[in-house]
Write a protein that holds these residues in place. Structure first.
Motif, PDB file in Angstrom:
ATOM      1  N   GLN A 127       0.833  -0.882   0.164  1.00 40.14           N
ATOM      2  CA  GLN A 127       0.040   0.415  -0.361  1.00 40.14           C
ATOM      3  C   GLN A 127       0.306   1.261   0.077  1.00 40.14           C
ATOM      4  N   ILE A 128       1.902   1.738   0.939  1.00 38.19           N
ATOM      5  CA  ILE A 128       2.676   2.359   0.682  1.00 38.19           C
ATOM      6  C   ILE A 128       3.741   3.050  -0.034  1.00 38.19           C
ATOM      7  N   SER A 129       3.626   1.446  -0.991  1.00 36.06           N
ATOM      8  CA  SER A 129       4.927   1.600  -1.857  1.00 36.06           C
ATOM      9  C   SER A 129       3.960   2.046  -3.648  1.00 36.06           C
ATOM     10  N   GLU A 130       2.818   1.659  -3.102  1.00 35.83           N
ATOM     11  CA  GLU A 130       1.904   1.936  -4.108  1.00 35.83           C
ATOM     12  C   GLU A 130       1.690   3.873  -4.421  1.00 35.83           C
ATOM     13  N   GLY A 131       1.369   3.998  -3.253  1.00 41.10           N
ATOM     14  CA  GLY A 131       1.773   5.499  -2.869  1.00 41.10           C
ATOM     15  C   GLY A 131       3.179   6.485  -3.001  1.00 41.10           C
ATOM     16  N   GLY A 132       4.022   6.084  -3.236  1.00 40.85           N
ATOM     17  CA  GLY A 132       5.207   6.585  -3.719  1.00 40.85           C
ATOM     18  C   GLY A 132       5.903   6.047  -2.733  1.00 40.85           C
ATOM     19  N   ALA A 133       6.067   5.564  -1.472  1.00 43.54           N
ATOM     20  CA  ALA A 133       6.730   5.442  -1.004  1.00 43.54           C
ATOM     21  C   ALA A 133       8.488   4.121  -0.636  1.00 43.54           C
ATOM     22  N   LYS A 134       9.140   3.979  -0.669  1.00 38.49           N
ATOM     23  CA  LYS A 134      10.514   2.640  -1.478  1.00 38.49           C
ATOM     24  C   LYS A 134      10.077   1.864  -0.277  1.00 38.49           C
ATOM     25  N   ASP A 135      10.166   0.591  -0.798  1.00 40.19           N
ATOM     26  CA  ASP A 135      10.706  -0.364   0.385  1.00 40.19           C
ATOM     27  C   ASP A 135      11.743  -0.400   0.952  1.00 40.19           C
ATOM     28  N   SER A 136      11.508  -0.614   1.976  1.00 37.81           N
ATOM     29  CA  SER A 136      13.742  -0.280   2.348  1.00 37.81           C
ATOM     30  C   SER A 136      12.848  -1.394   4.285  1.00 37.81           C
ATOM     31  N   PRO A 137      14.377  -2.027   4.796  1.00 39.07           N
ATOM     32  CA  PRO A 137      14.805  -2.756   6.116  1.00 39.07           C
ATOM     33  C   PRO A 137      14.564  -0.923   6.652  1.00 39.07           C
ATOM     34  N   GLU A 138      14.585   0.055   6.972  1.00 43.00           N
ATOM     35  CA  GLU A 138      13.912   0.816   7.999  1.00 43.00           C
ATOM     36  C   GLU A 138      12.614   0.652   7.579  1.00 43.00           C
ATOM     37  N   ILE A 139      11.910   1.407   6.593  1.00 45.62           N
ATOM     38  CA  ILE A 139      10.680   1.229   6.583  1.00 45.62           C
ATOM     39  C   ILE A 139       9.782   0.036   7.069  1.00 45.62           C
ATOM     40  N   ARG A 140       9.982  -1.084   6.643  1.00 43.96           N
ATOM     41  CA  ARG A 140       9.636  -2.183   7.334  1.00 43.96           C
ATOM     42  C   ARG A 140       9.904  -2.242   8.965  1.00 43.96           C
ATOM     43  N   GLY A 141      11.075  -1.505   9.691  1.00 45.15           N
ATOM     44  CA  GLY A 141      11.622  -1.989  11.059  1.00 45.15           C
ATOM     45  C   GLY A 141      10.176  -1.231  11.370  1.00 45.15           C
ATOM     46  N   LYS A 142       9.729   0.264  10.981  1.00 43.89           N
ATOM     47  CA  LYS A 142       9.273   1.025  11.550  1.00 43.89           C
ATOM     48  C   LYS A 142       7.104   0.031  11.242  1.00 43.89           C
ATOM     49  N   ILE A 143       7.269  -0.120  10.463  1.00 43.77           N
ATOM     50  CA  ILE A 143       5.888  -0.759  10.054  1.00 43.77           C
ATOM     51  C   ILE A 143       5.556  -2.040  11.439  1.00 43.77           C
ATOM     52  N   ARG A 144       6.796  -2.483  11.066  1.00 48.06           N
ATOM     53  CA  ARG A 144       6.515  -3.682  12.708  1.00 48.06           C
ATOM     54  C   ARG A 144       6.637  -3.499  13.747  1.00 48.06           C
ATOM     55  N   GLU A 145       7.259  -2.575  14.150  1.00 47.93           N
ATOM     56  CA  GLU A 145       6.919  -2.034  15.464  1.00 47.93           C
ATOM     57  C   GLU A 145       5.344  -0.906  15.365  1.00 47.93           C
ATOM     58  N   GLN A 146       5.240  -0.521  14.519  1.00 54.77           N
ATOM     59  CA  GLN A 146       3.908  -0.160  14.713  1.00 54.77           C
ATOM     60  C   GLN A 146       2.236  -0.860  14.532  1.00 54.77           C
ATOM     61  N   MET A 147       2.700  -2.423  14.064  1.00 53.20           N
ATOM     62  CA  MET A 147       2.309  -3.624  14.103  1.00 53.20           C
ATOM     63  C   MET A 147       1.661  -4.069  15.931  1.00 53.20           C
ATOM     64  N   ILE A 148       3.089  -4.261  16.049  1.00 52.96           N
ATOM     65  CA  ILE A 148       3.442  -4.721  17.578  1.00 52.96           C
ATOM     66  C   ILE A 148       2.515  -3.750  18.718  1.00 52.96           C
ATOM     67  N   VAL A 149       2.512  -2.693  18.517  1.00 57.04           N
ATOM     68  CA  VAL A 149       1.541  -2.000  18.969  1.00 57.04           C
ATOM     69  C   VAL A 149       0.531  -1.623  18.907  1.00 57.04           C
ATOM     70  N   GLU A 150       0.055  -1.979  17.882  1.00 55.70           N
ATOM     71  CA  GLU A 150      -1.349  -2.014  17.673  1.00 55.70           C
ATOM     72  C   GLU A 150      -2.302  -3.452  18.375  1.00 55.70           C
ATOM     73  N   GLU A 151      -1.242  -4.476  17.954  1.00 54.81           N
ATOM     74  CA  GLU A 151      -1.570  -6.389  18.373  1.00 54.81           C
ATOM     75  C   GLU A 151      -1.787  -5.541  20.101  1.00 54.81           C
ATOM     76  N   LEU A 152      -0.657  -4.886  20.715  1.00 52.54           N
ATOM     77  CA  LEU A 152      -0.635  -5.090  22.320  1.00 52.54           C
ATOM     78  C   LEU A 152      -2.252  -4.471  23.065  1.00 52.54           C
ATOM     79  N   ALA A 153      -2.617  -3.029  21.659  1.00 51.28           N
ATOM     80  CA  ALA A 153      -3.089  -2.647  22.582  1.00 51.28           C
ATOM     81  C   ALA A 153      -5.143  -3.373  21.872  1.00 51.28           C
ATOM     82  N   ALA A 154      -4.941  -4.000  20.461  1.00 48.58           N
ATOM     83  CA  ALA A 154      -6.661  -4.980  20.278  1.00 48.58           C
ATOM     84  C   ALA A 154      -6.053  -5.993  21.296  1.00 48.58           C
ATOM     85  N   GLN A 155      -5.294  -6.450  21.871  1.00 45.13           N
ATOM     86  CA  GLN A 155      -5.554  -7.327  22.582  1.00 45.13           C
ATOM     87  C   GLN A 155      -6.372  -7.190  24.469  1.00 45.13           C
ATOM     88  N   GLU A 156      -5.396  -5.859  24.958  1.00 41.71           N
ATOM     89  CA  GLU A 156      -6.024  -5.149  25.928  1.00 41.71           C
ATOM     90  C   GLU A 156      -7.563  -4.552  25.663  1.00 41.71           C
TER      91      GLU A 156
END
Length: 266
Positions: free
Chosen positions: A47-76
């Motif tokens: 989705q973000i690549s289609e919006g113009g952003a480039k895939d990179s390890p840094e981007i993937r790392g940020k997405i992973r951290e955000q997914m973890i935060v969202e999973e924690l919040a969803a579990q609560e």
């Protein structure tokens, strides 16, 4: 020996296939025993690549951290029973509906692409509209703008004595947009100027200065025509993305209208 070798190779190949499959299915993270699947991360990256952003390890790392935060919040949220709340059920249905509608539109665009022939036809139509609105010629002109007719006549007299137009424009003109450039107005269609200005400009020969001041709502103009050329609109490649977006919008609009016409809405 040959059979043994073949058996060993088949074991190696099988192990490699299983390893590859395991790598593909390995979750992004496991949060309190709940796995976050890899395909969810890949979907966000797409989705973000289609919006113009480039895939990179840094981007993937940020997405992973955000997914973890969202999973924690969803579990609560589930622990507190928020997933059973009526508003949450409605919100989830709305998101599902929007996702399905978007998927339908994207699929339709893939199966009904806009052809280059249609784009070029629209480009020719656009050029014709520009020609009708602005004419088939554009003019490169300069001007000196002053408040009083007497001052304009004095400047014309200096020009006749050999003083340079651009020097006088820098010194005398009150037009801040062109003054510093020696009165240069660049290339423009006659319709871009007030009528009093354009009526005189289009009658001048290349290099000619109007012999008398031209009065407009802005003051008194002394006009010099530098050159004339055929209208140089944007190239097909320059406007192609915008044309494609325009035609796709019209295409989807017609699709929705057709669906509405066939639907039974009470």
């Amino acid at each position: 020996m040959r059979n043994t070798t073949r058996f060993a190779l088949s074991l190696i190949a099988g192990s490699l296939a299983l390893s590859a499959q395991a790598a593909e299915t390995k979750p992004v993270a496991v949060v309190n025993g709940v796995a976050i699947p890899q395909n969810r991360l890949e979907f966000i990256v797409k989705q973000i690549s289609e919006g113009g952003a480039k895939d990179s390890p840094e981007i993937r790392g940020k997405i992973r951290e955000q997914m973890i935060v969202e999973e924690l919040a969803a579990q609560e949220a589930v622990k507190q029973g928020l997933d059973k709340a009526p508003d949450m059920q409605v919100e989830m249905e709305i998101y599902k509906q929007k996702a399905l509608a978007r998927a339908f539109i994207m699929q339709y665009r893939k199966t009904h692409p806009i052809s280059d022939a249609d784009l070029k036809k629209e480009y020719d139509k656009m050029k014709e509209q520009m020609k009708q609105a602005q004419g088939d010629k554009e003019y490169h002109s300069r001007h000196i703008l002053v408040d009083k007719e007497e001052e304009a006549k004095e400047i014309l007299a200096q020009l006749k004595k050999g003083k340079k137009f651009d020097d006088l424009a820098k010194e005398k003109s009150k037009d801040p947009g062109s003054k510093t450039n020696g009165g240069d107005l660049g290339w423009a269609a006659p319709g871009n100027f007030v009528k009093e200005f354009s009526d005189v400009m289009v009658k001048l020969a290349k290099g000619q200065i109007n012999p008398a001041p031209v009065k407009s709502q802005f003051g008194y103009h002394i006009i010099k025509l530098e050159d004339v050329r055929e209208v140089q609109g944007p190239s097909f490649e320059e406007v192609k993305p915008n044309l494609q977006q325009k035609l796709q919008g019209e295409q989807i609009g017609k699709l929705i209208d057709d669906l509405k016409a066939k639907a039974k809405v009470e």
